[in-house]
Design an enzyme around this catalytic site. Structure first.
Site, PDB file in Angstrom:
ATOM      1  N   GLY A 268      37.036  11.880  20.969  1.00 13.21           N
ATOM      2  CA  GLY A 268      37.564  11.132  19.832  1.00 13.21           C
ATOM      3  C   GLY A 268      38.899  11.694  19.403  1.00 13.21           C
TER       4      GLY A 268
ATOM      5  N   GLN B 191      45.672  13.427  13.892  1.00 14.47           N
ATOM      6  CA  GLN B 191      45.882  14.365  15.004  1.00 14.47           C
ATOM      7  C   GLN B 191      47.107  14.025  15.845  1.00 14.47           C
ATOM      8  OE1 GLN B 191      41.562  14.092  16.203  1.00 14.47           O
ATOM      9  NE2 GLN B 191      41.950  16.247  16.637  1.00 14.47           N
TER      10      GLN B 191
ATOM     11  N   CYS C 277      37.253  20.471  18.866  1.00 16.87           N
ATOM     12  CA  CYS C 277      38.241  19.594  18.245  1.00 16.87           C
ATOM     13  C   CYS C 277      39.569  19.798  18.956  1.00 16.87           C
ATOM     14  CB  CYS C 277      38.368  19.934  16.765  1.00 16.87           C
ATOM     15  SG  CYS C 277      39.590  18.921  15.911  1.00 16.87           S
ATOM     16  N   LEU C 278      40.244  18.702  19.304  1.00 16.62           N
ATOM     17  CA  LEU C 278      41.516  18.814  20.041  1.00 16.62           C
ATOM     18  C   LEU C 278      42.594  19.526  19.216  1.00 16.62           C
ATOM     19  CD1 LEU C 278      41.599  15.296  21.737  1.00 16.62           C
ATOM     20  CD2 LEU C 278      41.024  17.489  22.799  1.00 16.62           C
TER      21      LEU C 278
ATOM     22  N   HIS D 134      32.641  13.259  12.845  1.00 17.74           N
ATOM     23  CA  HIS D 134      33.747  14.203  13.030  1.00 17.74           C
ATOM     24  C   HIS D 134      35.095  13.489  12.801  1.00 17.74           C
ATOM     25  CE1 HIS D 134      35.620  17.733  15.298  1.00 17.74           C
ATOM     26  NE2 HIS D 134      36.615  16.847  15.268  1.00 17.74           N
ATOM     27  N   GLU D 135      35.251  12.296  13.377  1.00 13.71           N
ATOM     28  CA  GLU D 135      36.534  11.579  13.262  1.00 13.71           C
ATOM     29  C   GLU D 135      36.762  11.044  11.852  1.00 13.71           C
ATOM     30  OE1 GLU D 135      38.563  12.134  15.526  1.00 13.71           O
ATOM     31  OE2 GLU D 135      37.079  12.858  16.953  1.00 13.71           O
TER      32      GLU D 135
ATOM     33  N   HIS E 109      38.132  13.643   9.731  1.00 15.68           N
ATOM     34  CA  HIS E 109      39.592  13.788   9.916  1.00 15.68           C
ATOM     35  C   HIS E 109      40.361  12.795   9.043  1.00 15.68           C
ATOM     36  CE1 HIS E 109      40.405  16.658  13.111  1.00 15.68           C
ATOM     37  NE2 HIS E 109      39.517  16.113  13.921  1.00 15.68           N
TER      38      HIS E 109
HETATM   39 ZN    ZN Z   1      38.668  16.930  15.582  1.00 18.93          ZN
END
Ligand code: ZN
Length: 186
Positions: A45, A50, A109-110, A151-152, A155
């Site tokens: 995701g 991000q 997480c990226l 999670h997204e 963000h």
């Molecule tokens: Zn993340």
């Protein structure tokens, strides 16, 4: 187009996303670029924050291979459907409802390369959002898809997975987290 991924320490990750009022050509292009960027980084995701945009939009994609390892479930109007249908998902202006029942699962997480930890999340979520055509989409999700959505959507509200980490895990990762914040790596 692949966009640079913002790392922890950039203030945009703490910004609540603005609601998308109309799905313009610019929004469509950003969604396509976010999908390219997520795939390139082999992520499940990616949120608009991000890639530097505080907007209520995220993308999610679970491959058939990953679904075998970490299964997902999806329901539309309480009827169970194939969790992989409609991938990649573009989720705009989402609102979530959460079950009280929780489940622990590992997350990365990226924006925090190299870091992973067990995070407690709702077992199942209800989602109401819009797709790229502006249509209202409603479904329920559990397993990896349910976790990725939580999670997204965090963000999109400026919330990061380190905020939900067990304090002992966060302490163990302290140096690595600080190195990412400082813009370097260990
Ligand atoms: Zn993340």
């Amino acid at each position: 187009m692949i966009l640079p991924i913002v790392r922890f320490g950039d203030p945009v990750l703490r910004q609540k996303g603005r609601r998308i009022e109309s799905i313009t050509e610019e929004v469509r292009r950003l969604a396509a670029d976010m999908i390219d960027t997520m795939r390139d980084a082999q992520g499940v995701g990616l949120a608009a924050q991000q890639v530097g945009h505080a907007l209520q939009m995220c993308v999610i994609e679970i491959s058939p291979e990953l679904n075998k390892e970490r299964p997902s479930r999806k329901w539309i109007a309480d009827k169970e459907v194939d969790p992989l249908e409609g991938m990649p998902l573009v989720v705009i202006n989402p609102e979530l409802t959460f079950t009280k029942k929780k489940e622990i699962g590992v997350e990365g997480c990226l924006s925090f390369p190299g870091i992973s930890a067990d995070i407690s999340r709702a077992w199942r979520v209800g989602v109401r959002c819009q797709d790229l055509e502006g249509r209202i989409v409603e479904f329920d999700a559990a397993g990896l898809l349910g976790r990725a959505l939580q999670h997204e959507v965090d963000h999109l509200n400026g919330v990061l997975f380190i905020d939900r980490m067990d304090p002992a895990d966060r302490e163990e990762w302290r140096e690595e987290i600080e190195a990412i914040r400082a813009g370097g790596s260990l």
